[in-house]
Design an enzyme around this catalytic site. Structure first.
Site, PDB file in Angstrom:
ATOM      1  CD  GLU A   1     -12.300  77.056  72.143  1.00 54.93           C
ATOM      2  OE1 GLU A   1     -11.571  77.200  73.138  1.00 54.93           O
ATOM      3  OE2 GLU A   1     -12.929  76.002  71.887  1.00 54.93           O
TER       4      GLU A   1
ATOM      5  CE  LYS B   1     -11.747  76.716  76.870  1.00 54.73           C
ATOM      6  NZ  LYS B   1     -11.299  75.954  75.675  1.00 54.73           N
TER       7      LYS B   1
ATOM      8  CB  CYS C   1     -14.940  75.359  74.214  1.00 59.00           C
ATOM      9  SG  CYS C   1     -14.830  73.662  73.571  1.00 59.00           S
TER      10      CYS C   1
END
Length: 545
Positions: free
Chosen positions: A276, A353, A387
């Site tokens: 990331e 995300k 993440c």
């Protein structure tokens, strides 16, 4: 009794009709067909159709006339106990994704039949039924079962004592129901009435008839025990634990990325995953340290060039690249954290995300995306969760329902505690969804770049915990906080076996009668009322089931 092979395509004048298994490229056409045929109900999402195909492509058929989708049917294999017990459409189909397909099941269950009314004179429904019957015969299944509509019931309700009486009179020829008569004419026999099967079917008042066709080539009194062979479907995966370093320009950054892509390609890896925000090192050659908001906006300027260069790299090195994530300014001016998936066929896919961390929201003003779907690759469907997203099990479950067998998790964590949150959640996602989870993180630090003071990572490739997999659920892992490339072969066929015959079967054993996950397609606009995506399953059109 000899079986006569059927031709898959026939000509009608100058037009060509083709019946074949559905493919990913058919999804827009299937969705459009459903919207045309059932304009009074919310349509399937592309993700639901994608799940139906990915979960059992052999059981999903499309009819194309002049290259246009004019018919679609979806089926799955299920165990006899599940098929014949009381159920509704949501429960039996896994909320529309076809995720309850069981490759060891001994019955073929039909849960969608959709035919364009403008071409019904070409007998599309009958042809799709024939495909189902051929599939059941080919796989030596006990037969076919589905829940058929009874659309004449509401109109005739005053003449009968209830749905069972209505069915009895239709079978006896005293009442006419076009759908039931069509199914009876095709060799299906009514078993019983299922109440509250499809609440949206107003004409049937939510009732459906369990219709059964028994395979004459199978001895029904001696059902064979079906076992899933332990096959091999090997995929080689590489995860790059990348050292954050100062670079003098964009070309030097790209050279670092190219080095690891080259090495992974030399090892004939199918995928390579980067961490990331791995592009933050592009800020290291700025003349002065930028404020957090300025830094993110500056990074976003590299987006077009980055996508072009990584995509070119994927094609030249013949490897699928999950390019970590990169801050990107969207059309509305918001900054999103986006993973660019560059496949070796030249296509570029994006996964935003969904859940920015409090730190991302505060310092960088990063906003969350509102869509997550699998990405089709030459090694099957995959998912990407950036993440923090891996710490929300609903997202992984959606990807698994759509057919994902590998979930890639690029992450960026500054401490061991933060890393372990991602690591433990990644392992949990691998177990509960019976899939592989691949993690990749940054190590080191970047002076003069905000939020990159220190980094902690131990990249790894995680597996479910069952006999076909590594003893501790770890296919491979890197040394902590050392730049390296970690490579492992994983066998996707082991997932199929574990899902069907494993010690535990998390996906199959879900209680669909108690809970469900429903994705809000209008999540970005909370003030907008959303019509619930009610199932379009069961017996639509004259074909039923």
């Amino acid at each position: 009794m000899a079986r006569t092979p059927r031709k898959k395509s026939e000509k009608f004048g100058q037009r060509r009709l083709e019946i074949r298994n559905a493919r990913a490229k058919d999804i827009p056409g299937i969705a459009a067909l459903v919207r045309r045929v059932y304009d009074d109900m919310p349509a399937y999402t592309h993700g639901e159709i994608r799940g139906q195909i990915n979960n059992f492509r052999e059981g999903c058929f499309v009819a194309l006339l002049d290259e246009q989708v004019v018919g679609y049917c979806a089926t799955m294999q299920v165990a006899e106990g599940l098929a014949f017990q009381d159920h509704d459409w949501d429960e039996i189909t896994g909320n529309g994704f076809g995720s309850r397909h069981d490759p060891t099941g001994d019955w073929l269950y039909g849960y969608e039949m959709c035919v364009d009314p403008k071409v019904r004179g070409v007998r599309i429904g009958r042809r799709l039924y024939e495909e189902r019957r051929a599939l059941a015969e080919e796989r030596d299944l006990q037969g076919i079962i589905f829940a058929g509509r009874m659309p004449g019931y509401r109109r005739a309700k005053r003449k009968v004592s209830g749905p069972q009486d209505y069915l009895d009179q239709v079978v006896a020829g005293k009442l006419h129901d076009p759908v039931l008569r069509f199914q009876l004419a095709n060799g299906f026999e009514p078993e019983r009435v299922l109440e509250n099967y499809l609440p949206e079917d107003k004409a049937s008042e939510a009732n459906a008839v369990m219709m059964v066709w028994r395979n004459p080539y199978v001895e029904s009194d001696q059902p064979a025990k079906k076992r899933l062979p332990r096959g091999v479907e090997s995929v080689r995966v590489a995860t790059c634990q990348l050292q954050a370093r100062a670079v003098k320009d964009y070309d030097e950054f790209l050279s670092t990325v190219r080095y690891f892509v080259d090495v992974a390609s030399d090892y004939e890896a199918d995928f390579i995953l980067f961490p990331e925000l791995f592009t933050l090192m592009l800020l290291s050659y700025e003349e002065k340290e930028l404020s957090p908001v300025e830094a993110i906006e500056r990074l976003s300027e590299y987006t077009p060039r980055l996508k072009t260069d990584i995509s070119d790299m994927a094609m030249r090195f013949n490897i699928n690249i999950i390019a970590g994530s990169h801050p990107t300014m969207m059309d509305d001016g918001d900054i999103h954290n986006v993973a660019y998936v560059c496949l070796r066929d030249g296509s570029v896919h994006e996964q935003e995300k969904i859940h920015p961390t409090p730190n991302e929201r505060y310092w960088w003003n990063i906003k969350g995306g509102d869509k997550i779907d699998v990405i089709q690759t030459d090694c099957g469907p995959i998912g990407v969760q950036i993440c923090y997203d891996s710490e929300f099990p609903e997202l992984s479950r959606r990807l698994a329902d759509e057919g994902a067998r590998i979930i890639f998790v690029p992450f960026c964590t500054d401490s061991r505690q933060g890393y372990l949150r991602v690591r433990y959640c990644g392992q949990a996602r691998a177990i509960e969804n019976q899939c592989f989870v691949v993690l990749s993180g940054n190590v080191g630090n970047l002076p003069n770049v905000g939020n990159m003071d220190i980094q902690y990572a131990q990249s790894c490739i995680l597996t479910p915990c069952d006999f076909p997999f590594a003893r501790d659920g770890i296919a491979a892992e890197a040394t902590e906080n050392v730049e390296t490339l970690t490579i492992s072969d994983i066998n996707l066929a082991d997932l199929s076996w574990a899902r069907a015959e494993g010690t535990v079967r998390n996906l199959a054993d879900r209680r669909f009668d108690l809970y469900r996950i429903e994705w809000d397609e209008h999540g970005k606009h909370p003030g907008k009322p959303r019509p619930r995506r009610e199932p379009l399953g069961g017996p639509h059109g004259p074909g039923g089931g």
